[in-house]
Design an enzyme around this catalytic site. Structure first.
Site, PDB file in Angstrom:
ATOM      1  N   ALA A  50       0.763  -1.161  -0.015  1.00 50.43           N
ATOM      2  CA  ALA A  50       0.013  -0.116   0.080  1.00 50.43           C
ATOM      3  C   ALA A  50       0.802   1.203   0.161  1.00 50.43           C
ATOM      4  O   ALA A  50       2.127   1.326   0.360  1.00 50.43           O
ATOM      5  CB  ALA A  50      -1.150   0.002   1.103  1.00 50.43           C
ATOM      6  N   GLU A  90      -0.582  -9.249  -0.190  1.00 52.44           N
ATOM      7  CA  GLU A  90      -1.976  -9.416  -0.061  1.00 52.44           C
ATOM      8  C   GLU A  90      -2.817  -9.302  -1.383  1.00 52.44           C
ATOM      9  O   GLU A  90      -3.776 -10.184  -1.526  1.00 52.44           O
ATOM     10  CB  GLU A  90      -2.581  -8.485   0.885  1.00 52.44           C
ATOM     11  CG  GLU A  90      -1.825  -8.619   2.359  1.00 52.44           C
ATOM     12  CD  GLU A  90      -2.112  -7.617   3.171  1.00 52.44           C
ATOM     13  OE1 GLU A  90      -2.023  -6.304   3.013  1.00 52.44           O
ATOM     14  OE2 GLU A  90      -2.898  -7.776   4.339  1.00 52.44           O
TER      15      GLU A  90
HETATM   16  C1  HXC Z   1       5.078   4.554  -1.487  1.00 54.48           C
HETATM   17  C2  HXC Z   1       6.995   3.477  -2.108  1.00 54.48           C
HETATM   18  C3  HXC Z   1       6.533   2.315  -1.681  1.00 54.48           C
HETATM   19  C4  HXC Z   1       5.384   2.183  -1.068  1.00 54.48           C
HETATM   20  C5  HXC Z   1       8.567   1.831  -2.490  1.00 54.48           C
HETATM   21  N1  HXC Z   1       8.138   3.160  -2.683  1.00 54.48           N
HETATM   22  N2  HXC Z   1       7.722   1.288  -1.806  1.00 54.48           N
HETATM   23  N3  HXC Z   1       6.286   4.624  -2.079  1.00 54.48           N
HETATM   24  N4  HXC Z   1       4.659   3.237  -0.730  1.00 54.48           N
HETATM   25  N5  HXC Z   1       5.004   0.859  -0.055  1.00 54.48           N
HETATM   26  C6  HXC Z   1       9.060   4.213  -3.390  1.00 54.48           C
HETATM   27  C7  HXC Z   1       9.869   4.650  -2.587  1.00 54.48           C
HETATM   28  O1  HXC Z   1       9.565   5.634  -1.796  1.00 54.48           O
HETATM   29  C8  HXC Z   1      11.032   5.246  -3.855  1.00 54.48           C
HETATM   30  O2  HXC Z   1      10.410   6.591  -4.231  1.00 54.48           O
HETATM   31  C9  HXC Z   1      10.696   4.215  -4.996  1.00 54.48           C
HETATM   32  O3  HXC Z   1       9.383   3.850  -4.821  1.00 54.48           O
HETATM   33  C10 HXC Z   1      11.840   3.331  -5.239  1.00 54.48           C
HETATM   34  O4  HXC Z   1      11.944   2.682  -3.925  1.00 54.48           O
HETATM   35  P1  HXC Z   1      13.546   2.464  -2.885  1.00 54.48           P
HETATM   36  O5  HXC Z   1      13.021   2.151  -1.766  1.00 54.48           O
HETATM   37  O6  HXC Z   1      14.229   3.394  -3.614  1.00 54.48           O
HETATM   38  O7  HXC Z   1      13.778   1.204  -3.823  1.00 54.48           O
HETATM   39  P2  HXC Z   1      14.706  -0.040  -3.352  1.00 54.48           P
HETATM   40  O8  HXC Z   1      16.080   0.639  -2.574  1.00 54.48           O
HETATM   41  O9  HXC Z   1      15.252  -0.851  -4.533  1.00 54.48           O
HETATM   42  O10 HXC Z   1      13.935  -1.072  -2.258  1.00 54.48           O
HETATM   43  C11 HXC Z   1      12.908  -1.484  -2.784  1.00 54.48           C
HETATM   44  C12 HXC Z   1      11.913  -1.939  -1.439  1.00 54.48           C
HETATM   45  C13 HXC Z   1      11.502  -0.783  -0.523  1.00 54.48           C
HETATM   46  C14 HXC Z   1      12.428  -2.959  -0.770  1.00 54.48           C
HETATM   47  C15 HXC Z   1      10.622  -2.663  -2.006  1.00 54.48           C
HETATM   48  O11 HXC Z   1      11.242   0.445  -1.483  1.00 54.48           O
HETATM   49  C16 HXC Z   1      10.490  -1.115   0.308  1.00 54.48           C
HETATM   50  O12 HXC Z   1      10.763  -1.316   1.488  1.00 54.48           O
HETATM   51  N6  HXC Z   1       9.353  -0.361   0.122  1.00 54.48           N
HETATM   52  C17 HXC Z   1       8.162  -0.471   1.082  1.00 54.48           C
HETATM   53  C18 HXC Z   1       7.953  -1.948   1.400  1.00 54.48           C
HETATM   54  C19 HXC Z   1       7.011  -2.047   2.354  1.00 54.48           C
HETATM   55  O13 HXC Z   1       6.893  -1.745   3.595  1.00 54.48           O
HETATM   56  N7  HXC Z   1       5.502  -2.340   2.004  1.00 54.48           N
HETATM   57  C20 HXC Z   1       4.276  -2.682   3.117  1.00 54.48           C
HETATM   58  C21 HXC Z   1       3.575  -1.198   2.929  1.00 54.48           C
HETATM   59  S1  HXC Z   1       2.530  -1.172   4.110  1.00 54.48           S
HETATM   60  P3  HXC Z   1      11.126   8.034  -3.987  1.00 54.48           P
HETATM   61  O14 HXC Z   1      10.353   8.881  -4.598  1.00 54.48           O
HETATM   62  O15 HXC Z   1      11.274   8.096  -2.517  1.00 54.48           O
HETATM   63  O16 HXC Z   1      12.567   7.681  -4.416  1.00 54.48           O
HETATM   64  C22 HXC Z   1       1.129  -1.942   3.370  1.00 54.48           C
HETATM   65  C23 HXC Z   1       0.001  -2.180   4.346  1.00 54.48           C
HETATM   66  C24 HXC Z   1      -1.206  -2.964   3.724  1.00 54.48           C
HETATM   67  O17 HXC Z   1       1.258  -2.567   2.386  1.00 54.48           O
HETATM   68  C25 HXC Z   1      -2.415  -2.843   4.437  1.00 54.48           C
HETATM   69  C26 HXC Z   1      -3.441  -3.104   3.856  1.00 54.48           C
HETATM   70  C27 HXC Z   1      -3.755  -2.911   2.461  1.00 54.48           C
END
Ligand code: HXC
Length: 292
Positions: free
Chosen positions: A100, A146
């Protein structure tokens, strides 16, 4: 559903073997609906597989509210299209979806989430009557994992990673992660993933029963479409019954599930397709299902 965007139609015909490289700035109009966050097409030799590609590459297909509303709209359109027998949902090579949209959630309050039933509409994916296949390359994290698990079948590319890292953000899965993952891979692995945020790779996901097939990255979408075509070649009416029966295994006791299955099995005898299927076997020919 006719493709109104000519260039998309051309791309569609010429790119059956690979996911599209599309510009995030592009809007796609299909069946009168314009999409900002996804690409929507018909795929397969008979154009009978609905295709949805999540298309926010700069943010690894983070699932903002608008994107999930569009996925719902596209599913509505495919559901209403009598030619479509299955749907494939995919992302890019790098990410199916990284969850998300965290930036969208960052400042939300409890009152807004609870009062507005935040993200309840995501459930649309699991309500589809038509079979849905997730084709997962790259990251499927949090809501991305999910979303894949809301689909009926998951195919993974060799470099796919699945995880529920919400705990690292101070929250927990909220779109079925604790429930569907546990049912798919068992308590110990689900608990470990949810409590540590650790990911599993495609092979581990296959071994754990989360995905049914692992493919080379560039073969993932074609394989998923092929699976969709196989499903679409069967009776859509009876496929819906089969899907309802399998899904009931997650909801009902064994006795209730078996009773429902028996009733649905009996119901197939009210269809012309059941008669056609058995007659075709006896006459040693291929069945010609009419979805009746
Ligand atoms: C918003 C996101 C994002 C996310 C990545 N980005 N994931 N933006 N929401 N979930 C954005 C980053 O901010 C960044 O933009 C760009 O995508 C590239 O990501 P990087 O982090 O620079 O890439 P990398 O170093 O390769 O790492 C990839 C990654 C990491 C490991 C996937 O991005 C990450 O940990 N993302 C979050 C994963 C996560 O926590 N997902 C769960 C979300 S909560 P900018 O502009 O900053 O460069 C969830 C709750 C669900 O899903 C509940 C019910 C639906």
């Amino acid at each position: 559903m006719a493709l109104l965007c000519r260039s998309a139609a051309l791309l569609c015909k010429s790119s059956r073997a690979a996911p599209l490289a599309v510009s995030a700035a592009h809007k796609y109009t299909t069946g009168g609906v314009t999409y900002d966050y996804i690409v929507v097409e018909k795929r397969g030799e008979k154009q009978n597989v609905g295709f949805i590609q999540l298309n926010r590459p700069k943010v690894l297909n983070a699932l903002c509210d608008g994107l999930m509303l569009e996925v719902g709209k596209a599913l509505d359109a495919f559901e209403a299209d009598k030619d479509i027998g299955a749907v494939v949902i995919t992302g890019s090579d790098r990410a199916f979806a990284a969850g998300a949209d965290i930036k969208e959630m960052q400042n939300r309050t409890f009152q807004e989430c609870y009062g507005g039933n935040f993200l309840a509409h995501w459930n649309r994916v699991s309500m589809s009557k038509k079979p849905v296949i997730a084709a997962v390359n790259g990251f499927a994290l949090g809501g991305g994992c999910e979303l894949a698990m809301m689909c009926d079948i998951i195919y993974a590319g060799e470099k796919a990673h699945f995880g529920q890292p919400e705990i690292l953000l101070g929250t927990i899965p909220g779109a079925g992660g604790t429930q569907r993952l546990t049912r798919a891979v068992g308590k110990s692995l689900a608990m470990e993933m949810v409590l540590t945020g650790d990911r599993i790779n495609a092979q581990e996901a296959k071994q754990a029963g989360l995905v049914s097939k692992v493919c080379p990255v560039d073969q993932l979408v074609p394989e998923a479409i092929k699976c969709g075509e196989k499903i679409a070649a069967n009776s859509k009416l009876v496929s819906a019954m089969a899907k309802e029966a399998v899904n009931a295994a997650y909801e009902l006791t064994l006795a209730e599930g078996n009773r429902l299955e028996k009733r649905l099995f009996h119901s197939t005898f009210a269809t012309e397709d059941r008669k056609e299927g058995m007659t075709a076997f006896v006459e040693k020919r291929k069945a010609d299902f009419q979805d009746k």
